[in-house]
Design a protein around this motif. Sequence first.
Motif, PDB file in Angstrom:
ATOM      1  N   LEU A  72      18.421   5.222   6.770  1.00 54.08           N
ATOM      2  CA  LEU A  72      17.318   4.889   5.874  1.00 54.08           C
ATOM      3  C   LEU A  72      16.011   4.759   6.646  1.00 54.08           C
ATOM      4  CD1 LEU A  72      19.004   2.238   3.519  1.00 54.08           C
ATOM      5  CD2 LEU A  72      18.415   4.608   2.964  1.00 54.08           C
ATOM      6  N   SER A  73      16.070   4.251   7.872  1.00 53.35           N
ATOM      7  CA  SER A  73      14.867   4.139   8.701  1.00 53.35           C
ATOM      8  C   SER A  73      14.313   5.520   9.029  1.00 53.35           C
ATOM      9  CB  SER A  73      15.182   3.381   9.994  1.00 53.35           C
ATOM     10  OG  SER A  73      15.550   2.043   9.724  1.00 53.35           O
ATOM     11  N   GLU A  74      15.187   6.478   9.267  1.00 60.33           N
ATOM     12  CA  GLU A  74      14.744   7.843   9.543  1.00 60.33           C
ATOM     13  C   GLU A  74      14.032   8.426   8.327  1.00 60.33           C
ATOM     14  OE1 GLU A  74      18.505   8.630  12.564  1.00 60.33           O
ATOM     15  OE2 GLU A  74      18.381   9.711  10.652  1.00 60.33           O
ATOM     16  N   VAL A  75      14.584   8.193   7.150  1.00 60.87           N
ATOM     17  CA  VAL A  75      13.935   8.675   5.920  1.00 60.87           C
ATOM     18  C   VAL A  75      12.573   8.007   5.756  1.00 60.87           C
ATOM     19  CG1 VAL A  75      14.094   8.783   3.408  1.00 60.87           C
ATOM     20  CG2 VAL A  75      16.134   9.154   4.792  1.00 60.87           C
ATOM     21  N   LEU A  76      12.498   6.723   6.069  1.00 59.80           N
ATOM     22  CA  LEU A  76      11.231   6.006   5.937  1.00 59.80           C
ATOM     23  C   LEU A  76      10.182   6.565   6.892  1.00 59.80           C
ATOM     24  CD1 LEU A  76       9.613   3.740   4.647  1.00 59.80           C
ATOM     25  CD2 LEU A  76      10.542   2.172   6.363  1.00 59.80           C
ATOM     26  N   VAL A  77      10.579   6.947   8.100  1.00 55.98           N
ATOM     27  CA  VAL A  77       9.630   7.534   9.049  1.00 55.98           C
ATOM     28  C   VAL A  77       9.077   8.850   8.498  1.00 55.98           C
ATOM     29  CG1 VAL A  77       9.403   8.617  11.318  1.00 55.98           C
ATOM     30  CG2 VAL A  77      10.586   6.438  11.097  1.00 55.98           C
ATOM     31  N   VAL A  78       9.935   9.674   7.910  1.00 56.10           N
ATOM     32  CA  VAL A  78       9.462  10.922   7.313  1.00 56.10           C
ATOM     33  C   VAL A  78       8.482  10.639   6.180  1.00 56.10           C
ATOM     34  CG1 VAL A  78      10.143  13.034   6.119  1.00 56.10           C
ATOM     35  CG2 VAL A  78      11.576  12.133   7.949  1.00 56.10           C
ATOM     36  N   ARG A  79       8.811   9.667   5.346  1.00 57.28           N
ATOM     37  CA  ARG A  79       7.903   9.302   4.251  1.00 57.28           C
ATOM     38  C   ARG A  79       6.575   8.791   4.803  1.00 57.28           C
ATOM     39  NH1 ARG A  79      10.308   8.390  -0.839  1.00 57.28           N
ATOM     40  NH2 ARG A  79       8.168   7.984  -1.495  1.00 57.28           N
ATOM     41  N   LEU A  80       6.626   8.072   5.919  1.00 62.64           N
ATOM     42  CA  LEU A  80       5.413   7.537   6.527  1.00 62.64           C
ATOM     43  C   LEU A  80       4.537   8.660   7.080  1.00 62.64           C
ATOM     44  CD1 LEU A  80       3.763   5.083   7.406  1.00 62.64           C
ATOM     45  CD2 LEU A  80       5.156   4.981   9.480  1.00 62.64           C
ATOM     46  N   LEU A  81       5.160   9.645   7.735  1.00 65.07           N
ATOM     47  CA  LEU A  81       4.393  10.782   8.241  1.00 65.07           C
ATOM     48  C   LEU A  81       3.760  11.565   7.094  1.00 65.07           C
ATOM     49  CD1 LEU A  81       6.845  12.070  10.994  1.00 65.07           C
ATOM     50  CD2 LEU A  81       4.749  10.749  11.327  1.00 65.07           C
ATOM     51  N   ARG A  82       4.497  11.718   6.019  1.00 69.14           N
ATOM     52  CA  ARG A  82       3.956  12.400   4.839  1.00 69.14           C
ATOM     53  C   ARG A  82       2.758  11.636   4.285  1.00 69.14           C
ATOM     54  NH1 ARG A  82       8.050  12.745   0.032  1.00 69.14           N
ATOM     55  NH2 ARG A  82       9.184  14.062   1.510  1.00 69.14           N
ATOM     56  N   SER A 110       0.818  -1.216   0.000  1.00 70.24           N
ATOM     57  CA  SER A 110       0.000   0.000   0.000  1.00 70.24           C
ATOM     58  C   SER A 110       0.850   1.263   0.000  1.00 70.24           C
ATOM     59  CB  SER A 110      -0.925   0.007   1.222  1.00 70.24           C
ATOM     60  OG  SER A 110      -0.185   0.210   2.410  1.00 70.24           O
ATOM     61  N   MET A 111       2.180   1.096  -0.073  1.00 65.61           N
ATOM     62  CA  MET A 111       3.094   2.240  -0.071  1.00 65.61           C
ATOM     63  C   MET A 111       3.958   2.233  -1.322  1.00 65.61           C
ATOM     64  SD  MET A 111       4.309   1.929   3.916  1.00 65.61           S
ATOM     65  CE  MET A 111       5.341   3.390   3.811  1.00 65.61           C
ATOM     66  N   PRO A 112       3.341   2.312  -2.502  1.00 64.21           N
ATOM     67  CA  PRO A 112       4.122   2.208  -3.740  1.00 64.21           C
ATOM     68  C   PRO A 112       5.175   3.300  -3.876  1.00 64.21           C
ATOM     69  CG  PRO A 112       1.905   3.006  -4.183  1.00 64.21           C
ATOM     70  CD  PRO A 112       1.908   2.532  -2.769  1.00 64.21           C
ATOM     71  N   GLY A 113       4.917   4.479  -3.307  1.00 63.62           N
ATOM     72  CA  GLY A 113       5.872   5.570  -3.424  1.00 63.62           C
ATOM     73  C   GLY A 113       7.157   5.330  -2.653  1.00 63.62           C
ATOM     74  N   ALA A 114       7.121   4.384  -1.711  1.00 65.35           N
ATOM     75  CA  ALA A 114       8.308   4.096  -0.891  1.00 65.35           C
ATOM     76  C   ALA A 114       8.969   2.779  -1.278  1.00 65.35           C
ATOM     77  CB  ALA A 114       7.912   4.062   0.587  1.00 65.35           C
ATOM     78  N   THR A 115       8.561   2.194  -2.387  1.00 64.06           N
ATOM     79  CA  THR A 115       9.072   0.886  -2.789  1.00 64.06           C
ATOM     80  C   THR A 115      10.592   0.873  -2.931  1.00 64.06           C
ATOM     81  OG1 THR A 115       7.011   0.345  -3.936  1.00 64.06           O
ATOM     82  CG2 THR A 115       8.963  -0.914  -4.537  1.00 64.06           C
ATOM     83  N   ALA A 116      11.137   1.866  -3.615  1.00 63.34           N
ATOM     84  CA  ALA A 116      12.583   1.896  -3.833  1.00 63.34           C
ATOM     85  C   ALA A 116      13.336   2.018  -2.513  1.00 63.34           C
ATOM     86  CB  ALA A 116      12.949   3.054  -4.764  1.00 63.34           C
ATOM     87  N   LEU A 117      12.822   2.843  -1.608  1.00 61.11           N
ATOM     88  CA  LEU A 117      13.462   3.023  -0.306  1.00 61.11           C
ATOM     89  C   LEU A 117      13.419   1.731   0.509  1.00 61.11           C
ATOM     90  CD1 LEU A 117      14.725   4.730   1.945  1.00 61.11           C
ATOM     91  CD2 LEU A 117      12.419   5.529   2.525  1.00 61.11           C
ATOM     92  N   ILE A 118      12.271   1.073   0.508  1.00 61.32           N
ATOM     93  CA  ILE A 118      12.130  -0.179   1.262  1.00 61.32           C
ATOM     94  C   ILE A 118      13.010  -1.269   0.661  1.00 61.32           C
ATOM     95  CG2 ILE A 118      10.497  -2.004   1.877  1.00 61.32           C
ATOM     96  CD1 ILE A 118       8.356   0.228   2.061  1.00 61.32           C
ATOM     97  N   ASP A 119      13.064  -1.328  -0.662  1.00 62.63           N
ATOM     98  CA  ASP A 119      13.942  -2.304  -1.321  1.00 62.63           C
ATOM     99  C   ASP A 119      15.400  -2.062  -0.923  1.00 62.63           C
ATOM    100  OD1 ASP A 119      11.813  -3.494  -2.553  1.00 62.63           O
ATOM    101  OD2 ASP A 119      12.118  -2.525  -4.498  1.00 62.63           O
ATOM    102  N   LEU A 120      15.794  -0.792  -0.847  1.00 60.50           N
ATOM    103  CA  LEU A 120      17.163  -0.457  -0.450  1.00 60.50           C
ATOM    104  C   LEU A 120      17.421  -0.864   1.000  1.00 60.50           C
ATOM    105  CD1 LEU A 120      19.841   0.842  -1.209  1.00 60.50           C
ATOM    106  CD2 LEU A 120      18.868   3.069  -0.581  1.00 60.50           C
ATOM    107  N   LEU A 121      16.436  -0.667   1.854  1.00 62.55           N
ATOM    108  CA  LEU A 121      16.559  -1.084   3.250  1.00 62.55           C
ATOM    109  C   LEU A 121      16.783  -2.588   3.352  1.00 62.55           C
ATOM    110  CD1 LEU A 121      13.925   1.023   5.214  1.00 62.55           C
ATOM    111  CD2 LEU A 121      16.165   0.408   6.091  1.00 62.55           C
ATOM    112  N   PHE A 122      15.972  -3.352   2.640  1.00 65.40           N
ATOM    113  CA  PHE A 122      16.097  -4.809   2.691  1.00 65.40           C
ATOM    114  C   PHE A 122      17.404  -5.281   2.054  1.00 65.40           C
ATOM    115  CE2 PHE A 122      11.225  -5.216   2.888  1.00 65.40           C
ATOM    116  CZ  PHE A 122      11.262  -5.291   4.267  1.00 65.40           C
TER     117      PHE A 122
END
Length: 276
Positions: A142-152, A113-125
């Motif tokens: 990367l986790s900090e960036v993901l939290v910002v994306r999640l709040l957005r 449900s978070m297609p806009g964060a796919t590249a970031l999550i793939d990089l995390l994994f």
Amino acid sequence: MDRLTDFLQRFELRAMLLHNGALVRPLQAETSEGTGRLYLLRRGTVELAGPGRRACVLREPSLIFYARPQRHVLRSAGEGRADVLGAAVEFGAGDENPLLQGLDLPLCLPLASMPGATALIDLLFEEATSRRCGQAAVLERLSEVLVVRLLRLAMERKLMDRGVMAGLSDPRLARALTAVHAAPESGWTLERMAARAGMSRSRFAEHFSTVMGLPAAEYLKRWRVGLAKRFLREGRAVKQVALDVGYGSSASFGRAFAQIEGITPTAWLRGSHEVA
């Protein structure tokens, strides 16, 4: 400034890696630890349980985010291996950041449900499985960036119906809130905030209280006192902090501070140092 920048500049966001790999033992958190949690389920099945709530079973790659410290436990719940990345998340010291007041419940979202964060999550994994030097530091950033994306994402999808996140999701209230956050030292009145929002004074006051859960004047005071606590901890003088957060004198600042904290700024700072 935009809706999130002032929060991220004034209340430092930090992530600290806690777990990376197979979930062999349960991951537990206590409110007393003082940090939120971010979990990424890469594969497998897990159960999330907390006091007063039914256990939630997640069977697909998912993100779990506790913005505030809350007691809970995450454990493997399937026959196969469950791979989890876990981090502690902090938005400044204590509960000074009003952004957290609208995030009492954990966010549980399928990664699909978070297609806009796919590249970031793939990089995390990818980084999580690389075992290269500096891995922990990379995963934390990367986790900090993901939290910002999640709040957005939470604001864009209006995932919160009350509190600061709901206010920042409201186009009119967001204009007033962003202005207040950017310049807390300005002489804000209900009329000025209403004008920023493009609303009448009475309509703004009613709408603000409904969405935010407290009157505009009370929110302004809490925002200022939250900033003041950070400034005091940094070593600024009480008189200077009073001016920095919008009070004309140390006396008026002390009264506002005591209304929120129950003690004077000097007494609070002394207690803060003793705890440290």
